[in-house]
Enzyme design. Structure first.
Site, PDB file in Angstrom:
ATOM      1  N   HIS A  88      18.446  -8.177   5.667  1.00 57.50           N
ATOM      2  CA  HIS A  88      18.765  -6.743   5.654  1.00 57.50           C
ATOM      3  C   HIS A  88      18.344  -6.107   6.981  1.00 57.50           C
ATOM      4  O   HIS A  88      17.221  -6.267   7.420  1.00 57.50           O
ATOM      5  CB  HIS A  88      18.041  -6.036   4.499  1.00 57.50           C
ATOM      6  N   TYR A 105      15.616   4.074  -0.915  1.00 58.41           N
ATOM      7  CA  TYR A 105      14.369   4.752  -1.275  1.00 58.41           C
ATOM      8  C   TYR A 105      14.734   6.208  -1.506  1.00 58.41           C
ATOM      9  O   TYR A 105      15.113   6.913  -0.560  1.00 58.41           O
ATOM     10  CB  TYR A 105      13.354   4.644  -0.127  1.00 58.41           C
TER      11      TYR A 105
HETATM   12  C1  DHB Z   1      10.850  -4.378  -3.540  1.00 57.10           C
HETATM   13  C2  DHB Z   1       9.606  -3.907  -3.823  1.00 57.10           C
HETATM   14  C3  DHB Z   1       9.034  -2.948  -3.013  1.00 57.10           C
HETATM   15  O1  DHB Z   1       7.814  -2.506  -3.264  1.00 57.10           O
HETATM   16  C4  DHB Z   1       9.716  -2.440  -1.934  1.00 57.10           C
HETATM   17  O2  DHB Z   1       9.145  -1.480  -1.188  1.00 57.10           O
HETATM   18  C5  DHB Z   1      10.972  -2.913  -1.654  1.00 57.10           C
HETATM   19  C6  DHB Z   1      11.540  -3.888  -2.475  1.00 57.10           C
HETATM   20  C7  DHB Z   1      11.442  -5.421  -4.417  1.00 57.10           C
HETATM   21  O3  DHB Z   1      10.799  -5.806  -5.390  1.00 57.10           O
HETATM   22  O4  DHB Z   1      12.555  -5.842  -4.151  1.00 57.10           O
END
Ligand code: DHB
Ligand code: FAD
Length: 400
Positions: free
Chosen positions: A72, A202
């Site tokens: 990513h 997010y």
């Molecule tokens: C995932 C978990 C996280 O805490 C994060 O910030 C991004 C991805 C995950 O479990 O995919």
């Protein structure tokens, strides 16, 4: 029994350390209270930094990660009904992260240690570590058949996570603890449905944070901010999906959250915690045994791997009579740990709704988010921390 390094805990830290030591010709015994099946199924992190991927590759552990991991080059930040892309590749000169579940890292490591004939004991009880100030510390445990063992070691690695026993054996007066609890938790689900997004989202929402992550082209991983003392029984699947849909919605764009069967769900408390130093005599703490970050920055797993990449060569030197790298171990790791602790706190407090917070606090959060998505300098700061800072992999974990 005799080994060179006794390792408590078969999480990512303990397993990777055991492998890195084996590459250097150093023997270890790993003991773990849980079963192999439990360790391989425990749903946790999913994002691996560039430096951690490189470490796994150099250690010969990235075969499946290179085939199945999803690279990513950025994330989306969503707030106030807008979704903005933060382009890591462009902002950091090409750096990325890889989505590959911690469960898969653990499966790969366990398979490799077993294939190499490594001593890996699951379902042990009554683990004890002793004589830590001597040059022959001792690891004791009862194996799955009820037989008690005592292993004399040259060093012991406490890789037993936040609730383990190793940190607690250090006399309290010798450690400094810095801690913060957050007034919220994450409810996480694994769902049998293709991701509704190409990169992680997010989302800051007035009703609370939500995160859309993924595990594969057919499996999604999603998180919701909930009350810290929330019980999972209050969250039937339909309520989870309704809340997720609300927190990710983008009216007028046609974007929709795809829903599917929930395969796993659980609630995780949020805490920042650093215990220093990470060494007491011949006991070395690594990973969650020494420090915890809230998951918003996706750092916990990466810190565990970074710690043991420093510890393996330090133990190698110690066993050859050079205490220099072992003496520097704690300070070297804590530099990265504190950077990740700050970044994780910053992401967490920027993105979550704080219960009882006033409109002033809400406007300050939105202003910070607008700054991150509009200023190249601010976006670069997020990008370089998210992809891993310091960016260079920890020094020569593998070279002799
Ligand atoms: C995932 C978990 C996280 O805490 C994060 O910030 C991004 C991805 C995950 O479990 O995919
Ligand atoms: P652990 O993975 O905790 O491994 C420690 C091992 O030691 C365990 O297997 C435990 O059973 C064993 N053990 C404990 N006590 C003993 C004993 N007395 N004797 C023998 N063995 C013992 N990080 C992220 O980056 N993103 C996330 O989304 C995320 N989600 C998480 C969700 C949960 C529920 C938790 C608890 C953590 C999450 N983390 C996340 C953090 C990340 O998973 C951890 O940072 C990572 O697992 C640390 O690895 P570790 O090897 O140090 O510890």
């Amino acid at each position: 029994m005799r080994t060179q390094v006794g390792i408590v805990g078969a999480g990512p830290a303990g397993l990777l350390l055991s492998h890195l030591l084996a590459l250097r010709g150093i023997d270890s015994v790993v003991v773990e209270i849980r079963s192999r099946a439990y360790c391989e199924a425990r749903q946790r992190a999913g994002v691996i930094e560039d430096g951690s991927v490189r470490l796994l590759r150099e250690a010969g552990l990235a075969g499946r990660l290179d085939r199945e991991g999803l690279e990513h080059g950025g994330i989306y930040l969503q707030f106030a009904g807008e979704r903005h892309h933060i382009d890591f590749r462009e902002l950091t000169g090409g750096r990325t992260v890889t989505v590959y579940a911690q469960t898969e890292v653990v499966k790969d490591l366990i398979a490799r240690r077993i294939a190499a004939g490594g001593a890996l004991h699951f379902e042990v009880t009554d683990t004890e570590v002793d004589h830590l100030e001597s040059e022959r510390p001792v690891l004791r445990y009862t194996d799955a058949t009820g037989v008690r063992h005592e292993v004399t070691c040259d060093a012991i690695a406490g890789c037993d996570g936040f609730h383990g026993i190793c940190r607690l054996t250090i006399p309290p007066g010798l450690t400094t603890v810095r801690e913060r609890e957050y007034p919220y938790a994450w409810l996480g689900i694994l769902a049998d449905v293709p991701p509704s997004t190409d990169e992680l989202i997010y989302s800051h929402h007035r009703d609370g944070f939500a995160l859309h992550s993924l595990r594969s082209p057919t499996v999604s991983r999603l998180y919701l901010q909930v009350e810290p003392d929330e019980s999972i029984v209050n969250w039937p699947d339909a309520r989870i999906w309704a809340e997720l849909a609300r927190r990710f919605e983008l009216p007028g764009t046609g974007w929709e959250l795809k829903q599917g069967p929930v395969l796993d769900k659980g609630i995780t408390p949020m805490r920042s915690y650093v215990s220093a130093p990470m060494r007491y005599g011949r006991l070395f703490l690594a990973g969650d045994a020494a420090h915890i970050v809230p998951p918003t920055g996706a750092k916990g797993l990466n810190l565990a791997m970074a710690d043991v990449s420093v510890l393996a060569p330090a133990l190698d030197a110690l066993l050859s009579g050079d205490d220099g790298p072992a003496a520097a171990y704690s300070a070297t790791c804590l530099n990265r740990v504190w950077r990740a602790t700050h970044f994780s706190w910053w992401m967490t407090t920027m993105l979550h709704r704080t219960p009882g917070a006033d409109e002033m606090a809400a406007e300050l959060q939105l202003s910070q988010l607008r700054y991150v998505v509009s200023s190249r300098a601010a976006a670069t700061s997020l990008a370089e921390n998210y992809t891993g800072y310091p960016p260079v992999p920890a020094p020569a974990a593998l070279a002799s």
